[in-house]
Design a protein around this motif. Structure first.
Motif, PDB file in Angstrom:
ATOM      1  N   TYR A 117      29.463  30.073 -18.428  1.00  0.00           N
ATOM      2  CA  TYR A 117      29.893  28.694 -18.586  1.00  0.00           C
ATOM      3  C   TYR A 117      30.025  27.967 -17.248  1.00  0.00           C
ATOM      4  O   TYR A 117      30.591  26.887 -17.189  1.00  0.00           O
ATOM      5  CB  TYR A 117      31.238  28.631 -19.328  1.00  0.00           C
ATOM      6  N   ALA A 126      32.515  21.122 -24.278  1.00  0.00           N
ATOM      7  CA  ALA A 126      31.409  22.037 -24.537  1.00  0.00           C
ATOM      8  C   ALA A 126      31.858  23.409 -25.036  1.00  0.00           C
ATOM      9  O   ALA A 126      31.040  24.223 -25.425  1.00  0.00           O
ATOM     10  CB  ALA A 126      30.559  22.199 -23.273  1.00  0.00           C
ATOM     11  N   TYR A 127      33.173  23.703 -24.996  1.00  0.00           N
ATOM     12  CA  TYR A 127      33.638  24.990 -25.523  1.00  0.00           C
ATOM     13  C   TYR A 127      34.948  24.798 -26.289  1.00  0.00           C
ATOM     14  O   TYR A 127      35.515  23.709 -26.290  1.00  0.00           O
ATOM     15  CB  TYR A 127      33.785  26.028 -24.405  1.00  0.00           C
ATOM     16  N   ASP A 159      14.084  33.002 -26.823  1.00  0.00           N
ATOM     17  CA  ASP A 159      14.028  31.959 -25.796  1.00  0.00           C
ATOM     18  C   ASP A 159      14.609  32.503 -24.504  1.00  0.00           C
ATOM     19  O   ASP A 159      15.662  33.128 -24.503  1.00  0.00           O
ATOM     20  CB  ASP A 159      14.833  30.733 -26.239  1.00  0.00           C
ATOM     21  N   GLU A 193      18.943  34.201 -19.054  1.00  0.00           N
ATOM     22  CA  GLU A 193      19.628  33.969 -20.315  1.00  0.00           C
ATOM     23  C   GLU A 193      18.623  34.087 -21.453  1.00  0.00           C
ATOM     24  O   GLU A 193      17.556  33.476 -21.408  1.00  0.00           O
ATOM     25  CB  GLU A 193      20.240  32.561 -20.304  1.00  0.00           C
ATOM     26  N   THR A 195      18.098  33.947 -25.729  1.00  0.00           N
ATOM     27  CA  THR A 195      18.684  33.495 -26.984  1.00  0.00           C
ATOM     28  C   THR A 195      17.724  33.809 -28.115  1.00  0.00           C
ATOM     29  O   THR A 195      16.542  33.480 -28.034  1.00  0.00           O
ATOM     30  CB  THR A 195      18.922  31.964 -26.952  1.00  0.00           C
ATOM     31  N   ASP A 255      26.929  33.275 -32.564  1.00  0.00           N
ATOM     32  CA  ASP A 255      27.422  32.055 -33.211  1.00  0.00           C
ATOM     33  C   ASP A 255      26.552  31.781 -34.433  1.00  0.00           C
ATOM     34  O   ASP A 255      25.389  31.409 -34.299  1.00  0.00           O
ATOM     35  CB  ASP A 255      27.345  30.884 -32.223  1.00  0.00           C
ATOM     36  N   GLY A 257      27.339  29.606 -36.773  1.00  0.00           N
ATOM     37  CA  GLY A 257      27.744  28.332 -37.345  1.00  0.00           C
ATOM     38  C   GLY A 257      29.193  28.342 -37.777  1.00  0.00           C
ATOM     39  O   GLY A 257      29.892  27.348 -37.635  1.00  0.00           O
ATOM     40  N   ARG A 288      35.039  28.717 -37.426  1.00  0.00           N
ATOM     41  CA  ARG A 288      35.052  27.292 -37.757  1.00  0.00           C
ATOM     42  C   ARG A 288      35.335  27.069 -39.236  1.00  0.00           C
ATOM     43  O   ARG A 288      34.649  27.618 -40.088  1.00  0.00           O
ATOM     44  CB  ARG A 288      33.702  26.646 -37.432  1.00  0.00           C
TER      45      ARG A 288
END
Lengths: 378, 130
Positions: A117, A126-127, A159, A193, A195, A255, A257, A288
Motif C-alpha cells: 500500500y 483506498a483501504y 495480470d 505484483e 493478480t 477479495d 467482493g 462487506r
C-alpha cells in the motif's frame, strides 16, 4: 499558392503551439479528517494521548496532472499533514513518459515502493483500515528522488505489474530519541505484483546505502570516544555509515467482493550498524455487508537488539553500560489488535471507526486507542 | 416523450436489470467478457473504454456484473491508481446516446449500453445477459 501554403503551415504551427500551451490539466484530491483519543490517561499510541485530537492523522492533498501530449505528462501532489501543522509539501512531483501501452517511466520525486500500500498509504479512502498497519509500515522515509519503470503485462490469465526503481533519499529521522540526518544512496529495487481473479501477490526487494548522523552529537561523541579508547571495532559495529541495507516484502491478498483478506510480511537489514533486523507482519480479515465493512487485524513487530555488540566488551569496561543502553533502545516487540469498520455513506466518502490495542513487550505496557474518521476522494 | 421514455427505461433497468450489450466500432473483432473486464479495470491497453457518469444505474449494474465491484469499491480501486500515476479511469460521456456516438466514431473504443438500444452504428462484441 506558396504564400497560402506558408499561411497554412503557420496556422497549423500556431494551432499546435496553442494546444500545447493549453495542456489538458486535471485536478484530483483526497482528504482524511480523523479524531482519536487513547482510553486511559497514561496510554500513548500513534501520536495520540488521552486528549481528543483531530490534527494528528488528518491530511489534505491536491494532485494536478498536466497532459503535455505525445505520451508525456507531469504530476504533482501537494499534501498538508495535520502532524506538520498542515504545511503543504510536495509529496510527489514527477513526469511520466509512456513508452507504450504497457510501459511507463516516471522520473522525479516518487513513492518508494516498499509495501503493497506504499503508493496510496495516504489515501485512506483506498483501504478499509483507519491507517496502514504500523508494525509493517514504519519506515520514516516514504519517498525518493529517482526514476521508476513500470511494465504491465499478462502471463496467461495472470495480470503482472513489474516495477524497477533507482534513486536516493535524504531527510531527517529519529534515531534513538534524538533527530538525525539520514541519507540513503544508490537505492535500487524491484517489485512484482501478480493478480488473478480474486487473488493477488506482491514481492518487493530493495537495497541501498544508509547513513545516519545524529544532530545532537551524542552518538557521534560516543563513537569518537570509543575509537580513541581503543574500541574502534565496537564503534564501527554501531555507526551507521554507508551501511548496506536490504528490504524484502511479501504481500498476499484475497477479495471476492464480500470477503477481504490480506497479509504482508517484511524484513529489513542494515549491515554493520547498531540497527537490528526489522521484522513485521500483519494479517487482516474483513467482510462487506452492504455499505459496511467490519474488519479485524493482528500485527506484530519483532526487532531483537544486537546484544553481541556490547557483550563483546568486558564486564568492567567503562563504556559497556552506555553501549548496552544505546543498543537495547533498538529492541522493539509489539503486538497490536485492531477492530473496526468502514462505512461507505457517500459515493466519495467513507466513515471509519477503529479500536487498536497494542502490547509493548519491551516496556511491558498496553496502550489502547479509539479513532473515528472520514476519508474523501475528489 | 423521449425524456419520459428514457426515464421509464432507467426505472425499468433499475428494477429488473436489463441485458447489457458491450459495443465497439464496427471494425473491431470480438472480445471476451474477461478481456472487457480487464479493459475497464485499466489492465489492458489496446481498446479505449468509455464509461457513463457516476451514479448512473447502468454503470452501477455493469460494474457489479462485469467487474464484480460496487461503486464504492470501484472508486477505491481507481483512487489507488490515479494518485500514483499508474492509471486513469475510463473517459466518461453523459448518456447512452452520447456513448453510441463516441464508439461509432472512435475505431478503438468500447462501451456498454442496454441491449435494447443497440443501433447499426456499432457492433455488439459481447453480451451480459440477465
Amino acid at each position: 499558392m506558396v504564400s497560402k501554403i506558408k499561411q497554412l503551415s503557420l496556422g497549423v504551427l500556431l494551432a499546435c503551439t496553442a494546444s500545447a500551451a493549453h495542456a489538458d490539466i486535471r485536478f484530483n484530491g483526497f482528504a482524511s479528517i480523523q479524531g482519536g483519543t487513547t482510553l486511559s490517561s497514561s496510554d500513548r499510541l500513534y501520536g495520540y494521548d488521552n486528549e481528543i485530537d483531530f490534527k494528528n492523522e488528518s491530511l489534505f492533498a491536491l494532485q494536478t496532472q498536466a497532459d503535455l501530449g505525445d505520451r508525456l505528462s507531469v504530476t504533482a501532489q501537494l499534501m498538508g499533514r495535520g502532524s506538520n501543522d498542515f504545511n503543504a509539501e510536495f509529496e510527489w512531483a514527477y513526469l511520466t513518459y509512456e513508452l507504450n501501452n504497457q510501459t511507463r517511466i516516471n522520473a522525479g520525486r516518487l513513492r518508494t515502493p516498499f509495501y503493497r500500500y506504499s503508493d496510496f498509504m495516504d489515501v485512506g479512502y483506498a483501504y478499509d483500515w483507519a491507517r496502514v498497519p504500523n508494525s509493517v509500515y514504519n519506515l520514516d522515509f516514504n519517498n525518493l528522488e529517482g526514476v521508476s519503470l513500470v511494465r504491465f503485462g499478462q502471463l496467461g490469465n495472470v495480470d503482472s505489474s513489474l516495477q524497477f526503481i533507482v534513486g536516493s533519499y535524504s531527510g531527517t529521522t529519529n534515531i534513538t530519541p534524538a533527530p538525525a540526518d539520514l541519507s540513503i544512496e544508490r537505492v535500487a529495487g524491484v517489485t512484482w505484483e501478480l493478480t488473478q481473479g480474486n487473488l493477488s501477490a506482491r514481492l518487493a526487494y530493495l537495497t541501498g546505502k544508509l547513513t545516519m548522523v545524529d544532530q545532537d552529537g551524542q552518538l557521534t561523541g560516543l563513537l569518537e570516544m570509543l575509537s580513541e579508547s581503543g574500541f574502534a571495532d565496537t564503534a564501527s559495529q554501531i555507526s551507521i555509515d554507508d551501511a548496506r541495507s536490504t528490504f524484502m516484502g511479501l504481500a498476499l491478498g484475497y477479495d471476492n467482493g464480500s470477503m477481504v483478506l490480506s497479509g504482508e510480511v517484511v524484513r529489513a537489514r542494515v549491515s554493520d550498524s547498531v540497527i537490528p533486523t526489522q521484522n513485521g507482519f500483519y494479517l487482516s480479515a474483513g467482510y462487506r455487508v452492504n455499505s459496511f465493512t467490519p474488519f479485524v487485524s493482528f500485527e506484530r513487530r519483532d526487532n531483537d537488539a544486537k546484544a553481541d555488540i556490547y557483550q563483546a566488551l568486558a564486564e568492567g569496561n567503562p563504556f559497556r553500560e552506555r553501549v548496552a543502553a544505546l543498543v537495547e533502545e533498538f529492541a522493539i516487540k509489539r503486538d497490536t489488535w485492531n477492530l473496526g469498520s468502514r462505512y461507505d455513506f457517500h459515493p466519495s466518502a467513507a466513515l471509519k471507526v477503529q479500536f487498536s490495542s497494542q502490547k509493548d513487550k519491551v516496556a511491558d505496557r498496553r496502550d489502547q486507542l479509539l479513532t473515528v474518521g472520514i476519508d474523501l476522494v475528489f | 416523450m423521449k425524456k419520459l421514455l428514457i426515464a421509464s427505461l432507467t426505472l425499468f433497468s433499475s428494477l429488473c436489470m436489463a441485458d447489457i450489450a458491450v459495443i465497439a466500432h464496427p471494425a473491431t473483432a470480438d472480445v471476451s467478457l474477461d478481456e472487457v473486464s480487464r479493459i475497464y479495470m485499466g489492465r489492458a491497453g489496446n481498446l479505449m473504454p468509455v464509461n457513463l457518469p457516476e451514479n448512473h444505474p447502468l454503470r452501477d449494474q455493469f460494474e457489479q456484473e462485469a467487474l464484480g465491484r460496487s461503486p464504492a469499491q470501484m472508486k477505491a480501486y481507481w483512487s489507488r491508481l490515479v494518485f500514483t500515476g499508474k492509471g486513469r479511469p475510463p473517459v466518461e460521456v453523459d448518456s447512452v446516446q452520447a456513448k453510441i456516438e463516441f464508439v461509432a466514431s472512435n475505431p478503438n473504443s468500447l462501451g456498454y449500453i442496454p441491449a435494447s438500444e443497440v443501433t447499426d452504428q456499432v457492433r455488439v462484441i459481447a453480451t451480459i445477459a440477465n
